[in-house]
Design a protein around this motif. Structure first.
Motif, mmCIF file in Angstrom:
data_model
loop_
_atom_site.group_PDB
_atom_site.id
_atom_site.type_symbol
_atom_site.label_atom_id
_atom_site.label_comp_id
_atom_site.label_asym_id
_atom_site.label_seq_id
_atom_site.Cartn_x
_atom_site.Cartn_y
_atom_site.Cartn_z
ATOM 1 N N TYR A 179 52.091 11.420 81.470
ATOM 2 C CA TYR A 179 53.282 11.501 82.305
ATOM 3 C C TYR A 179 53.326 10.345 83.295
ATOM 4 C CZ TYR A 179 54.784 16.204 80.927
ATOM 5 O OH TYR A 179 55.261 17.289 80.244
ATOM 6 N N ASP B 80 56.583 18.818 82.992
ATOM 7 C CA ASP B 80 56.156 20.211 82.977
ATOM 8 C C ASP B 80 55.176 20.386 84.129
ATOM 9 O OD1 ASP B 80 55.271 22.752 82.513
ATOM 10 O OD2 ASP B 80 54.641 22.390 80.444
ATOM 11 N N GLU B 81 55.622 21.071 85.167
ATOM 12 C CA GLU B 81 54.792 21.198 86.370
ATOM 13 C C GLU B 81 53.466 21.909 86.102
ATOM 14 O OE1 GLU B 81 57.826 24.463 86.310
ATOM 15 O OE2 GLU B 81 58.095 22.343 86.489
ATOM 16 N N LYS B 82 53.408 22.739 85.076
ATOM 17 C CA LYS B 82 52.154 23.432 84.767
ATOM 18 C C LYS B 82 51.080 22.460 84.272
ATOM 19 C CE LYS B 82 54.136 27.949 83.645
ATOM 20 N NZ LYS B 82 54.967 28.150 84.658
#
Length: 88
Positions: free
Chosen positions: A8, A28-30
């Protein structure tokens, strides 16, 4: 396909270094070990200057993802990303 945080970061750097064109990125914050929190604010007896200061303060926070001015029961809906509640 699940991507690592490093991929990312590399993709974001590549996008920022481009002179022209547009490329989208979905984070995707996870994967980045972040949680999404929603904060609803109701303000009382606040003047326009203080309102503006609050909005500017919220915009300046690195953890702020969205700020929405609301009509009705709430004045602001704020979405923030953080590792845990203590970081808020």
């Amino acid at each position: 396909m699940v991507q690592s945080p490093e991929r990312y970061i590399l993709k974001m750097k590549r996008i920022m270094n481009k002179k022209t064109g547009f490329e989208s990125i979905v984070l995707d914050e996870k994967i980045l070990d972040l949680e999404k929190f929603k904060i609803l604010l109701k303000l009382k007896n606040i003047d326009e200057k203080t309102y503006s200061k609050l909005f500017t303060f919220l915009k300046m926070q690195k953890s702020t993802q969205y700020i929405k001015k609301c009509m009705g029961q709430w004045d602001f809906s704020i979405t923030v990303l953080a590792h845990n509640v203590a970081e808020l």
